[in-house]
Design a protein around this motif. Structure first.
Motif, PDB file in Angstrom:
ATOM      1  N   PRO A 124       0.848  -1.195   0.000  1.00 12.26           N
ATOM      2  CA  PRO A 124       0.000   0.000   0.000  1.00 12.26           C
ATOM      3  C   PRO A 124       0.885   1.246   0.000  1.00 12.26           C
ATOM      4  O   PRO A 124       2.000   1.230   0.539  1.00 12.26           O
ATOM      5  CB  PRO A 124      -0.807  -0.123   1.286  1.00 12.26           C
ATOM      6  CG  PRO A 124      -0.065  -1.087   2.137  1.00 12.26           C
ATOM      7  CD  PRO A 124       0.734  -1.970   1.220  1.00 12.26           C
ATOM      8  N   PRO A 125       0.388   2.321  -0.591  1.00 15.20           N
ATOM      9  CA  PRO A 125       1.207   3.545  -0.603  1.00 15.20           C
ATOM     10  C   PRO A 125       1.389   4.049   0.827  1.00 15.20           C
ATOM     11  O   PRO A 125       0.542   3.842   1.695  1.00 15.20           O
ATOM     12  CB  PRO A 125       0.377   4.531  -1.432  1.00 15.20           C
ATOM     13  CG  PRO A 125      -1.010   3.982  -1.410  1.00 15.20           C
ATOM     14  CD  PRO A 125      -0.898   2.494  -1.215  1.00 15.20           C
ATOM     15  N   PRO A 126       2.515   4.713   1.086  1.00 16.82           N
ATOM     16  CA  PRO A 126       2.737   5.212   2.443  1.00 16.82           C
ATOM     17  C   PRO A 126       1.717   6.300   2.784  1.00 16.82           C
ATOM     18  O   PRO A 126       1.226   7.004   1.905  1.00 16.82           O
ATOM     19  CB  PRO A 126       4.153   5.803   2.388  1.00 16.82           C
ATOM     20  CG  PRO A 126       4.470   5.973   0.939  1.00 16.82           C
ATOM     21  CD  PRO A 126       3.598   5.016   0.169  1.00 16.82           C
ATOM     22  N   ALA A 127       1.381   6.365   4.055  1.00 12.44           N
ATOM     23  CA  ALA A 127       0.412   7.380   4.516  1.00 12.44           C
ATOM     24  C   ALA A 127       1.023   8.759   4.320  1.00 12.44           C
ATOM     25  O   ALA A 127       2.225   8.950   4.563  1.00 12.44           O
ATOM     26  CB  ALA A 127       0.069   7.146   5.972  1.00 12.44           C
ATOM     27  N   PRO A 128       0.227   9.717   3.875  1.00  8.19           N
ATOM     28  CA  PRO A 128       0.771  11.050   3.673  1.00  8.19           C
ATOM     29  C   PRO A 128       1.146  11.691   5.018  1.00  8.19           C
ATOM     30  O   PRO A 128       0.534  11.416   6.046  1.00  8.19           O
ATOM     31  CB  PRO A 128      -0.373  11.800   3.005  1.00  8.19           C
ATOM     32  CG  PRO A 128      -1.605  11.037   3.337  1.00  8.19           C
ATOM     33  CD  PRO A 128      -1.171   9.616   3.553  1.00  8.19           C
ATOM     34  N   ASN A 129       2.191  12.477   4.972  1.00  7.07           N
ATOM     35  CA  ASN A 129       2.597  13.213   6.182  1.00  7.07           C
ATOM     36  C   ASN A 129       1.606  14.328   6.436  1.00  7.07           C
ATOM     37  O   ASN A 129       1.259  15.097   5.544  1.00  7.07           O
ATOM     38  CB  ASN A 129       3.994  13.811   6.003  1.00  7.07           C
ATOM     39  CG  ASN A 129       5.058  12.729   5.963  1.00  7.07           C
ATOM     40  OD1 ASN A 129       4.838  11.650   6.476  1.00  7.07           O
ATOM     41  ND2 ASN A 129       6.179  13.040   5.360  1.00  7.07           N
ATOM     42  N   ARG A 130       1.139  14.387   7.624  1.00  4.10           N
ATOM     43  CA  ARG A 130       0.163  15.446   7.981  1.00  4.10           C
ATOM     44  C   ARG A 130       0.791  16.365   9.022  1.00  4.10           C
ATOM     45  O   ARG A 130       1.421  15.892   9.960  1.00  4.10           O
ATOM     46  CB  ARG A 130      -1.115  14.830   8.520  1.00  4.10           C
ATOM     47  CG  ARG A 130      -1.735  13.935   7.464  1.00  4.10           C
ATOM     48  CD  ARG A 130      -3.132  13.664   7.766  1.00  4.10           C
ATOM     49  NE  ARG A 130      -3.605  12.773   6.702  1.00  4.10           N
ATOM     50  CZ  ARG A 130      -4.831  12.664   6.356  1.00  4.10           C
ATOM     51  NH1 ARG A 130      -5.728  13.360   6.985  1.00  4.10           N
ATOM     52  NH2 ARG A 130      -5.191  11.850   5.413  1.00  4.10           N
TER      53      ARG A 130
END
Length: 185
Positions: free
Chosen positions: A178-184
């Motif tokens: 899965p794509p990495p979670a976006p940095n928030r």
């Protein structure tokens, strides 16, 4: 019928290891798959799709069974050399029911013990073996395992044997990460 087909395979009268029955009512598939003499399916894995009324039986032949067994031994020896042999549970060719169809690998494995919350319904690694002219069917099986297990099947190994060459080809299929979670912020 399965025994008759296997005799034809053993005598070289056919090279097709699959028997495909179509247009079967769900009640007949249930009767066949759940019959008391079900041990025949331990020797001959099945796949079925109730919605399509389709039943496929894979007739195992002697040289093919030896190759599958050799892969299992090689896999175990490799796992043992990595001190992972106590962390693997072989599932063999147990039939698994997906959302609309069922399938039986030639061999399968799960981690032991299972991670918390992980069902024992699906294996983590499945292996399907066949002759080189069956590659398309085996690839379809690999995709079925990965696409129907809800992420439980991590790797599907396809092994094809070409006795004319002789060549053994091994492919490992897995779902993309899965794509990495976006940095928030």
């Amino acid at each position: 019928m399965i025994v008759h087909h296997r005799k034809h395979l053993d005598r070289g009268k056919t090279s097709d290891v699959y028997l495909h029955f179509s247009h079967l009512p769900a009640s007949q598939i249930n009767r066949i798959v759940n019959r008391p003499e079900r041990e025949i399916f331990e020797k001959h894995p099945v796949a079925y799709d109730m919605g399509l009324g389709s039943l496929i039986v894979k007739a195992r032949i002697f040289p093919y069974g030896i190759r599958r067994t050799h892969f299992g031994k090689m896999f175990y020896i490799t796992a043992k050399s990595m001190n992972l042999d106590d962390n693997l549970m072989p599932d063999g060719s147990a039939t698994v029911m997906g959302p609309t169809a069922a399938n039986s690998p030639d061999d399968s494995y799960q981690p032991y013990p299972l991670p918390p919350g992980r069902s024992d319904e699906w294996p983590t690694l499945v292996v399907d073996v066949g002759y080189s002219d069956m590659l398309e069917h085996l690839t379809t099986n690999a995709k079925w395992w990965l696409g129907n297990s809800g992420g439980d099947v991590k790797v599907a190994v396809v092994i094809t044997v070409d006795e004319r060459q002789p060549v053994i080809q091994i492919e490992a299929w897995q779902n993309p990460a899965p794509p990495p979670a976006p940095n928030r912020p």
